[in-house]
Design a protein around this motif. Structure first.
Motif, PDB file in Angstrom:
ATOM      1  N   GLU A 154       3.768   0.865   0.267  1.00  0.00           N
ATOM      2  CA  GLU A 154       5.088   1.367  -0.139  1.00  0.00           C
ATOM      3  C   GLU A 154       5.597   0.607  -1.361  1.00  0.00           C
ATOM      4  O   GLU A 154       6.142   1.198  -2.288  1.00  0.00           O
ATOM      5  N   LEU A 155       5.410  -0.707  -1.334  1.00  0.00           N
ATOM      6  CA  LEU A 155       5.866  -1.540  -2.445  1.00  0.00           C
ATOM      7  C   LEU A 155       5.135  -1.167  -3.739  1.00  0.00           C
ATOM      8  O   LEU A 155       5.749  -1.077  -4.795  1.00  0.00           O
ATOM      9  N   LYS A 156       3.833  -0.906  -3.642  1.00  0.00           N
ATOM     10  CA  LYS A 156       3.052  -0.525  -4.823  1.00  0.00           C
ATOM     11  C   LYS A 156       3.489   0.826  -5.380  1.00  0.00           C
ATOM     12  O   LYS A 156       3.549   1.009  -6.589  1.00  0.00           O
ATOM     13  N   LYS A 157       3.791   1.774  -4.474  1.00  0.00           N
ATOM     14  CA  LYS A 157       4.172   3.123  -4.910  1.00  0.00           C
ATOM     15  C   LYS A 157       5.484   3.119  -5.686  1.00  0.00           C
ATOM     16  O   LYS A 157       5.610   3.775  -6.710  1.00  0.00           O
ATOM     17  N   ASN A 158       6.474   2.426  -5.144  1.00  0.00           N
ATOM     18  CA  ASN A 158       7.788   2.435  -5.779  1.00  0.00           C
ATOM     19  C   ASN A 158       8.492   1.107  -5.483  1.00  0.00           C
ATOM     20  O   ASN A 158       9.306   1.024  -4.552  1.00  0.00           O
ATOM     21  N   PRO A 159       8.191   0.074  -6.281  1.00  0.00           N
ATOM     22  CA  PRO A 159       8.726  -1.254  -5.977  1.00  0.00           C
ATOM     23  C   PRO A 159      10.252  -1.314  -5.882  1.00  0.00           C
ATOM     24  O   PRO A 159      10.790  -1.865  -4.916  1.00  0.00           O
ATOM     25  N   MET A 160      10.952  -0.750  -6.843  1.00  0.00           N
ATOM     26  CA  MET A 160      12.420  -0.859  -6.832  1.00  0.00           C
ATOM     27  C   MET A 160      13.051  -0.083  -5.676  1.00  0.00           C
ATOM     28  O   MET A 160      14.004  -0.552  -5.067  1.00  0.00           O
ATOM     29  N   ALA A 161      12.516   1.066  -5.371  1.00  0.00           N
ATOM     30  CA  ALA A 161      13.059   1.830  -4.238  1.00  0.00           C
ATOM     31  C   ALA A 161      12.834   1.082  -2.929  1.00  0.00           C
ATOM     32  O   ALA A 161      13.722   1.061  -2.057  1.00  0.00           O
ATOM     33  N   ALA A 206      16.899  -9.545   3.653  1.00  0.00           N
ATOM     34  CA  ALA A 206      15.516  -9.985   3.514  1.00  0.00           C
ATOM     35  C   ALA A 206      14.575  -8.844   3.901  1.00  0.00           C
ATOM     36  O   ALA A 206      14.817  -8.124   4.871  1.00  0.00           O
ATOM     37  N   LEU A 207      13.513  -8.689   3.145  1.00  0.00           N
ATOM     38  CA  LEU A 207      12.542  -7.615   3.348  1.00  0.00           C
ATOM     39  C   LEU A 207      11.164  -8.230   3.510  1.00  0.00           C
ATOM     40  O   LEU A 207      10.698  -8.946   2.626  1.00  0.00           O
ATOM     41  N   ALA A 208      10.523  -7.998   4.642  1.00  0.00           N
ATOM     42  CA  ALA A 208       9.163  -8.482   4.866  1.00  0.00           C
ATOM     43  C   ALA A 208       8.183  -7.430   4.353  1.00  0.00           C
ATOM     44  O   ALA A 208       8.312  -6.252   4.667  1.00  0.00           O
ATOM     45  N   ILE A 209       7.222  -7.870   3.559  1.00  0.00           N
ATOM     46  CA  ILE A 209       6.162  -6.986   3.076  1.00  0.00           C
ATOM     47  C   ILE A 209       4.925  -7.252   3.920  1.00  0.00           C
ATOM     48  O   ILE A 209       4.479  -8.398   4.046  1.00  0.00           O
ATOM     49  N   LEU A 210       4.399  -6.175   4.501  1.00  0.00           N
ATOM     50  CA  LEU A 210       3.253  -6.299   5.403  1.00  0.00           C
ATOM     51  C   LEU A 210       1.990  -5.736   4.765  1.00  0.00           C
ATOM     52  O   LEU A 210       2.022  -4.722   4.074  1.00  0.00           O
ATOM     53  N   ASN A 211       0.883  -6.408   5.020  1.00  0.00           N
ATOM     54  CA  ASN A 211      -0.431  -5.917   4.630  1.00  0.00           C
ATOM     55  C   ASN A 211      -1.283  -5.934   5.899  1.00  0.00           C
ATOM     56  O   ASN A 211      -1.510  -7.009   6.470  1.00  0.00           O
ATOM     57  N   HIS A 212      -1.710  -4.770   6.340  1.00  0.00           N
ATOM     58  CA  HIS A 212      -2.434  -4.640   7.612  1.00  0.00           C
ATOM     59  C   HIS A 212      -1.618  -5.246   8.757  1.00  0.00           C
ATOM     60  O   HIS A 212      -2.136  -6.005   9.584  1.00  0.00           O
ATOM     61  N   ASN A 213      -0.335  -4.934   8.772  1.00  0.00           N
ATOM     62  CA  ASN A 213       0.616  -5.380   9.803  1.00  0.00           C
ATOM     63  C   ASN A 213       0.796  -6.892   9.864  1.00  0.00           C
ATOM     64  O   ASN A 213       1.254  -7.429  10.860  1.00  0.00           O
ATOM     65  N   LYS A 214       0.451  -7.576   8.801  1.00  0.00           N
ATOM     66  CA  LYS A 214       0.635  -9.025   8.712  1.00  0.00           C
ATOM     67  C   LYS A 214       1.596  -9.308   7.562  1.00  0.00           C
ATOM     68  O   LYS A 214       1.415  -8.788   6.461  1.00  0.00           O
ATOM     69  N   PRO A 215       2.639 -10.113   7.795  1.00  0.00           N
ATOM     70  CA  PRO A 215       3.552 -10.422   6.698  1.00  0.00           C
ATOM     71  C   PRO A 215       2.832 -11.214   5.605  1.00  0.00           C
ATOM     72  O   PRO A 215       2.146 -12.199   5.890  1.00  0.00           O
ATOM     73  N   VAL A 216       2.972 -10.734   4.370  1.00  0.00           N
ATOM     74  CA  VAL A 216       2.330 -11.408   3.240  1.00  0.00           C
ATOM     75  C   VAL A 216       3.359 -12.002   2.284  1.00  0.00           C
ATOM     76  O   VAL A 216       3.030 -12.893   1.508  1.00  0.00           O
ATOM     77  N   CYS A 217       4.585 -11.505   2.326  1.00  0.00           N
ATOM     78  CA  CYS A 217       5.649 -12.100   1.515  1.00  0.00           C
ATOM     79  C   CYS A 217       6.997 -11.555   1.988  1.00  0.00           C
ATOM     80  O   CYS A 217       7.069 -10.584   2.733  1.00  0.00           O
ATOM     81  N   TYR A 218       8.032 -12.230   1.537  1.00  0.00           N
ATOM     82  CA  TYR A 218       9.391 -11.807   1.822  1.00  0.00           C
ATOM     83  C   TYR A 218      10.116 -11.618   0.498  1.00  0.00           C
ATOM     84  O   TYR A 218       9.997 -12.456  -0.401  1.00  0.00           O
ATOM     85  N   CYS A 219      10.840 -10.541   0.378  1.00  0.00           N
ATOM     86  CA  CYS A 219      11.677 -10.286  -0.800  1.00  0.00           C
ATOM     87  C   CYS A 219      13.117 -10.542  -0.393  1.00  0.00           C
ATOM     88  O   CYS A 219      13.575 -10.029   0.631  1.00  0.00           O
ATOM     89  N   ILE A 220      13.806 -11.329  -1.213  1.00  0.00           N
ATOM     90  CA  ILE A 220      15.213 -11.600  -0.955  1.00  0.00           C
ATOM     91  C   ILE A 220      15.991 -11.404  -2.250  1.00  0.00           C
ATOM     92  O   ILE A 220      15.431 -11.485  -3.340  1.00  0.00           O
TER      93      ILE A 220
END
Length: 82
Positions: free
Chosen positions: A15-22, A31-45
């Motif tokens: 989702e982040l790759k498709k439309n980062p700002m949205a 805070a927004l957790a970004i998941l890769n294969h259901n594992k948190p890989v980073c947090y956006c704040i």
């Protein structure tokens, strides 16, 4: 394997790759957790949350310095001598 997710809002890395700002805007400043294969890989704040976190960390560091120096003897200084 299970992972602790430290955010109420999550999005996939796809989702982040498709439309980062949205994706980021969808968190509405939280805070927004970004998941890769259901594992948190980073947090956006938001910049405001990041700044508040840095202020809190700075306060903790300064408080530690104050506690370490609490027992030190003071030096008397005349403002006119500076």
């Amino acid at each position: 394997m299970t992972y602790e997710i430290l955010a109420d809002i999550v999005a996939s890395i796809s989702e982040l790759k498709k439309n980062p700002m949205a994706t980021i805007k969808s968190a509405n400043g939280e805070a927004l957790a970004i998941l890769n294969h259901n594992k948190p890989v980073c947090y956006c704040i938001s910049p405001e949350i990041y700044e508040a976190m840095l202020d809190i960390i700075d306060d903790i560091v300064l408080a530690k310095i104050v506690r370490e120096r609490e027992g030190e003897e003071g030096i008397e200084v005349d403002i006119n001598d500076l």
